[in-house]
Design an enzyme around this catalytic site. Sequence first.
Site, PDB file in Angstrom:
ATOM      1  N   HIS A  80       0.838  -1.209  -0.098  1.00 13.85           N
ATOM      2  CA  HIS A  80       0.081  -0.093  -0.206  1.00 13.85           C
ATOM      3  C   HIS A  80       0.765   1.225   0.085  1.00 13.85           C
ATOM      4  CE1 HIS A  80      -3.052  -2.580   2.182  1.00 13.85           C
ATOM      5  NE2 HIS A  80      -2.872  -3.174   0.989  1.00 13.85           N
ATOM      6  N   HIS A 236      -9.450  -2.508  -4.773  1.00 11.06           N
ATOM      7  CA  HIS A 236      -8.207  -2.695  -3.805  1.00 11.06           C
ATOM      8  C   HIS A 236      -7.360  -3.486  -4.483  1.00 11.06           C
ATOM      9  CE1 HIS A 236      -5.848  -2.660  -0.272  1.00 11.06           C
ATOM     10  NE2 HIS A 236      -5.559  -3.788  -0.459  1.00 11.06           N
ATOM     11  N   ASP A 240      -3.401  -3.276  -4.855  1.00 12.20           N
ATOM     12  CA  ASP A 240      -2.093  -4.239  -4.609  1.00 12.20           C
ATOM     13  C   ASP A 240      -1.549  -4.580  -5.922  1.00 12.20           C
ATOM     14  OD1 ASP A 240      -2.779  -4.448  -2.085  1.00 12.20           O
ATOM     15  OD2 ASP A 240      -4.161  -6.378  -2.264  1.00 12.20           O
ATOM     16  N   HIS A 263      -0.826 -11.510  -4.822  1.00  8.44           N
ATOM     17  CA  HIS A 263       0.422 -11.024  -4.422  1.00  8.44           C
ATOM     18  C   HIS A 263       1.439 -11.996  -5.270  1.00  8.44           C
ATOM     19  CE1 HIS A 263      -0.804  -8.117  -2.194  1.00  8.44           C
ATOM     20  NE2 HIS A 263      -1.458  -8.683  -1.149  1.00  8.44           N
TER      21      HIS A 263
HETATM   22 ZN   LIG Z   1      -3.938  -4.745  -0.002  1.00  7.37          ZN
END
Ligand SMILES: [Zn+2]
Length: 302
Positions: A80, A236, A240, A263
């Site tokens: 973030h 969001h 990311d 991720h």
């Molecule tokens: Zn995040």
Amino acid sequence: MNTQKRKTLKQETLIKGIGLHSGKEVNLRLIPAEANTGLVFIHNVKNKKSIIPVSLNYVVDTSNAVTLGDGFRIVQTVEHLLAALHTRGISDLILEIDSSEIPILDGSSKIFIEVIDSIGTKEFEEEIEPIKIQNPIWVVDGEKYMVILPSETLKVTYHIDFKHPLLKGQSLTIDLNEEILAKEILPARTFGFLRDVEALQARGLALGGSLDNAIVLTEDGYLNQDLRFENECIRHKVLDLIGDLSIIGRPIVGHIIASKAGHALDVSMGKLIMSKITGDEISKFKSKRIHDFLKRKTSLVG
Ligand SMILES: [Zn+2]
């Protein structure tokens, strides 16, 4: 997108908050750096200091967030903060932290970018060349995939399909210039499922997690009353993605199409881009330069 100037912050600043997992207070100091230093964490606990560059070579975990580490110390949940720095084009900065977690703040990048904007940036003569995707490039992991197609601008098409009535089969396509990133993506908060939060807390994790820093999903709805966007969760995911890919150190120009990514896939794509297009840029020269810079800032080197 053309070549852009490297940037740092105009002056030093301190951001305080709590760590999502520990629930404990964290001090994160943003310190202006010289051109070509890159983004570098100094993990400084009780005057024991480790240097952890923001680099794909230092990614040690991608399970719930991106964790960087040097084999001894780690810094968790960097994405973030990195998304906010990337949005304002900040390429060179020392990030001194007295904990292993970046402060979670409100669960988005909103406060990070507000702090950056309140201080302002300093531009260098040195430039960064964006990576323009010329040929399609992709990573696949079972049902999850990410493709980047050539495009004149940065654009994202994201698809999520969680087992939840509000997050089933949702897509978003968005052009990501600096202004859209700042207004439409960076304020979107992280989210989690109530059942997972309870399980994490039973294991001593997510102790700092609350409705102040996350959207919490019940079996069929949201616990929070105040969504910032109707589709805040998918936004969001885009945040990311931008934070994770920024670890490459150069902006990407292309149309990113991601389905059920996260991720791990983001980092795989970053590594693929580095190996296919840019080559490994972490040279001895660069790490020596960082060390020399830190030596001059005597307060930073133990
Ligand atoms: Zn995040």
